[in-house]
Design a protein around this motif. Structure first.
Motif, PDB file in Angstrom:
ATOM      1  N   ALA A   5       0.836  -1.200   0.000  1.00 44.73           N
ATOM      2  CA  ALA A   5       0.000   0.000   0.000  1.00 44.73           C
ATOM      3  C   ALA A   5       0.876   1.259   0.000  1.00 44.73           C
ATOM      4  O   ALA A   5       1.923   1.301   0.652  1.00 44.73           O
ATOM      5  N   ILE A   6       0.444   2.240  -0.746  1.00 44.89           N
ATOM      6  CA  ILE A   6       1.196   3.486  -0.873  1.00 44.89           C
ATOM      7  C   ILE A   6       0.468   4.577  -0.101  1.00 44.89           C
ATOM      8  O   ILE A   6      -0.754   4.709  -0.204  1.00 44.89           O
ATOM      9  N   LEU A  44      -1.142  11.255 -13.994  1.00 46.10           N
ATOM     10  CA  LEU A  44      -0.599  11.673 -12.702  1.00 46.10           C
ATOM     11  C   LEU A  44      -0.630  13.191 -12.552  1.00 46.10           C
ATOM     12  O   LEU A  44      -0.970  13.711 -11.482  1.00 46.10           O
ATOM     13  N   MET A  45      -0.316  13.912 -13.623  1.00 49.99           N
ATOM     14  CA  MET A  45      -0.389  15.376 -13.563  1.00 49.99           C
ATOM     15  C   MET A  45      -1.817  15.830 -13.265  1.00 49.99           C
ATOM     16  O   MET A  45      -2.037  16.732 -12.444  1.00 49.99           O
ATOM     17  N   LEU A 190      -0.420   4.687  -7.542  1.00 52.76           N
ATOM     18  CA  LEU A 190      -0.352   6.094  -7.122  1.00 52.76           C
ATOM     19  C   LEU A 190      -1.692   6.800  -7.301  1.00 52.76           C
ATOM     20  O   LEU A 190      -2.122   7.568  -6.433  1.00 52.76           O
ATOM     21  N   LEU A 191      -2.342   6.552  -8.427  1.00 52.49           N
ATOM     22  CA  LEU A 191      -3.643   7.192  -8.671  1.00 52.49           C
ATOM     23  C   LEU A 191      -4.659   6.777  -7.616  1.00 52.49           C
ATOM     24  O   LEU A 191      -5.436   7.593  -7.119  1.00 52.49           O
ATOM     25  N   SER A 192      -4.633   5.504  -7.255  1.00 54.77           N
ATOM     26  CA  SER A 192      -5.540   5.004  -6.228  1.00 54.77           C
ATOM     27  C   SER A 192      -5.233   5.651  -4.877  1.00 54.77           C
ATOM     28  O   SER A 192      -6.142   6.115  -4.182  1.00 54.77           O
ATOM     29  N   ALA A 193      -3.956   5.714  -4.530  1.00 58.70           N
ATOM     30  CA  ALA A 193      -3.562   6.293  -3.247  1.00 58.70           C
ATOM     31  C   ALA A 193      -3.846   7.799  -3.207  1.00 58.70           C
ATOM     32  O   ALA A 193      -4.309   8.327  -2.199  1.00 58.70           O
ATOM     33  N   ALA A 194      -3.584   8.483  -4.300  1.00 58.96           N
ATOM     34  CA  ALA A 194      -3.819   9.930  -4.344  1.00 58.96           C
ATOM     35  C   ALA A 194      -5.296  10.236  -4.228  1.00 58.96           C
ATOM     36  O   ALA A 194      -5.702  11.184  -3.548  1.00 58.96           O
ATOM     37  N   GLY A 195      -6.124   9.416  -4.866  1.00 63.87           N
ATOM     38  CA  GLY A 195      -7.567   9.615  -4.781  1.00 63.87           C
ATOM     39  C   GLY A 195      -8.102   9.360  -3.401  1.00 63.87           C
ATOM     40  O   GLY A 195      -8.968  10.082  -2.901  1.00 63.87           O
ATOM     41  N   THR A 196      -7.562   8.337  -2.761  1.00 67.57           N
ATOM     42  CA  THR A 196      -7.986   7.989  -1.406  1.00 67.57           C
ATOM     43  C   THR A 196      -7.631   9.090  -0.429  1.00 67.57           C
ATOM     44  O   THR A 196      -8.388   9.402   0.486  1.00 67.57           O
TER      45      THR A 196
END
Length: 200
Positions: A5-6, A44-45, A190-196
């Motif tokens: 997990a990130i 990512l941007m 990363l997208l999942s972690a950033a959204g969370t």
């Protein structure tokens, strides 16, 4: 690749390295890998901007004679999808591999904002991306490198040795994570972690 997990810090900085038009010149660079790199960098941007996290752009001004990345060549320009997403992102110009040896000073910019986590993407995987990630690790940053948001080219070395772009990318992954410089992750992770993390 299995990844743990990130956790993405609210102020994690996305460092977008050398995504310039000159790298589209196959006659200059030779075969590349990972055709999905640009799409992943764009995603990512977008995610970083939507979550209010900082994005930093880096542009290479080559001093080598005949380079397609020389400031007076069309290839020096950032690729359109990056320029379209630039908004108010700072731009660092460099003439060497590491983004920490550029203008304005990246470390000073990060320190002024108390930023301790970096996500490093761009071109080339085994050159400016790896060098910047290694130096960031040495400087004490928590560094994440989504390998699928980078790409590189086949490369010849000494005494007839050569490696394909994919082999070089694998070597970078091993160097960075095995050497303790950075964690190698995926764009999807990363997208999942950033959204969370948004609104958490």
């Amino acid at each position: 690749m299995t990844e743990t997990a990130i956790e993405i810090a609210p102020d994690s900085a996305l460092i977008v390295i050398d995504v310039q038009k000159g790298f589209d010149d196959a006659s200059f660079w030779g075969p590349r890998n990972n055709p999905a790199a640009e799409e992943n960098i764009a995603a990512l941007m977008d995610a970083w901007r939507e979550s209010g996290r900082p994005v930093v752009l880096v542009q290479h001004a080559s001093l080598r004679t005949g380079s397609v990345l020389a400031p007076d060549r069309p290839g020096y320009a950032l690729k359109d999808f990056v320029e379209e997403r630039r908004h108010d992102a700072p731009l660092i110009t460099k003439t060497v591999n590491s983004a920490f040896y550029g203008t304005p000073d990246l470390a000073a910019w990060l320190t002024a904002r108390g930023i301790g986590q970096l996500v490093v993407v761009g071109i080339q995987t085994n050159m400016c991306v790896e060098t910047t990630a290694r130096m960031a690790g040495n400087l004490g940053y928590d560094v994440l490198v989504p390998l699928d948001a980078t790409h590189t080219f086949d490369l010849a070395g000494p005494a007839g040795l050569s490696l394909t772009a994919d082999e070089l990318a694998t070597a970078t992954a091993v160097n960075l994570q095995g050497g303790g410089f950075a964690r190698v992750v995926t764009t999807a992770g990363l997208l999942s972690a950033a959204g969370t993390a948004v609104g958490a």
